[in-house]
Design an enzyme around this catalytic site. Structure first.
Site, PDB file in Angstrom:
ATOM      1  NE  ARG A  50      -1.941  -1.764   3.495  1.00  0.00           N
ATOM      2  CZ  ARG A  50      -2.278  -1.676   4.774  1.00  0.00           C
ATOM      3  NH1 ARG A  50      -3.390  -1.087   5.134  1.00  0.00           N
ATOM      4  NH2 ARG A  50      -1.482  -2.184   5.703  1.00  0.00           N
ATOM      5  CG  ASP A  52       2.362   6.882   2.436  1.00  0.00           C
ATOM      6  OD1 ASP A  52       1.132   6.750   2.593  1.00  0.00           O
ATOM      7  OD2 ASP A  52       3.150   7.039   3.384  1.00  0.00           O
ATOM      8  CE1 TYR A 111       8.045   0.195  -1.434  1.00  0.00           C
ATOM      9  CE2 TYR A 111       8.624  -1.682  -0.078  1.00  0.00           C
ATOM     10  CZ  TYR A 111       7.673  -0.847  -0.626  1.00  0.00           C
ATOM     11  OH  TYR A 111       6.342  -1.073  -0.362  1.00  0.00           O
ATOM     12  NE  ARG A 198       8.459   9.188   2.325  1.00  0.00           N
ATOM     13  CZ  ARG A 198       7.270   9.758   2.525  1.00  0.00           C
ATOM     14  NH1 ARG A 198       6.167   9.038   2.490  1.00  0.00           N
ATOM     15  NH2 ARG A 198       7.196  11.054   2.767  1.00  0.00           N
TER      16      ARG A 198
END
Length: 267
Positions: A50, A52, A111, A198
């Site tokens: 999910r 952002d 990622y 992040r």
């Protein structure tokens, strides 16, 4: 109802994230709208990650139950035709076992984060990289990243609104390298806390700037305090690159285990 796996690429800039919202443009929302236009049926699309608002994907995976069988190529092309002009592309479609769940069957997520560290701003990649005007020491960042590998309490790198029951996560891979004017951070784990990637990138950037020593990463990890975290990196440079599954997921066997580590939240 046959179940299909969808492999998806998207530019996250126009979207309020992956998850459907009735009052906002989302990736899940436009894919579901495309499926309705194609099939005439209301179909729920379930994603592995999910992501952002503003986060991109090169290898998102989703599943959907369709009212009838489709040739995979025709399904892929049909959805893509209905997705225009949104920057979302179905890279592949394949029929899978009923037990396959894009989110809960996932065994790993990878990622990539891109930092452009040059004085001049990006003309072509605005919104696709984090622009840092100071040159970063990628080697120092990579050396500091070793403190985050393995199984830890990642409270420091967790959004205060994160809904995960536990802050414990296991990082299988975290590496930082330079390619020209870009610093590339690559990370892989089974799942992540909200804003974990992040938050780690924002803290590692402090080391790359030379404002914090290598050991600072270990110190803030051990502190288990969100207040000790570096600045949250913007979503611009973050990409979901791949989702991995055990082999039986495509071979008719249900591999979903409800006792597995918590599944992916927003990153």
């Amino acid at each position: 109802m046959p179940r299909y796996r969808l492999d998806i690429e998207y530019d996250g800039r126009p979207f309020r994230g992956w998850q459907y919202q009735s009052d906002a443009l989302t990736v899940q929302g436009v894919i579901e709208a495309a499926l309705f236009a194609l099939t005439g049926a209301t179909i729920r699309v379930n994603g592995a990650g999910r992501t952002d608002a503003g986060v991109h994907a090169l290898g998102q995976v989703a599943h959907a139950d369709l009212p009838r069988s489709w040739a995979p190529g025709r399904l892929r092309d049909g959805i893509n035709a209905m997705l225009r002009p949104h920057p979302v592309s179905i890279l592949g479609a394949s029929e899978v076992a009923d037990g396959f769940d894009a989110r809960f069957s996932a065994r790993g997520r990878a990622y990539r984060y891109l930092i452009l560290d040059r004085r001049s701003p990006p003309a072509l990649d605005s919104g696709l990289v984090w622009h840092a005007r100071r040159r970063l020491d990628a080697h120092a960042m990579n050396h500091a990243a070793r403190h985050l590998l393995g199984h830890h309490d990642f409270t420091t790198f967790r959004n205060v609104d994160c809904q995960a029951k536990s802050p414990m996560k296991t990082l299988r891979h975290l590496a930082v390298r330079r390619h020209g004017d870009q610093v590339i951070v690559e990370v892989e784990a089974r799942s992540f806390l909200h804003n974990q990637v992040r938050s780690m990138v924002g803290s590692l950037k402090r080391v790359g700037e030379g404002t914090r020593p290598d050991e600072w990463i270990a110190e803030i990890l051990e502190a288990r305090s969100r207040e000790r975290c570096g600045a949250l990196a913007p979503p611009d440079g973050l990409y979901l690159t791949s989702v991995s599954y055990a082999a039986p997921s495509q071979a008719g066997e249900d591999i979903t285990d409800p006792a597995d580590e918590e599944a992916e939240g927003e990153v």
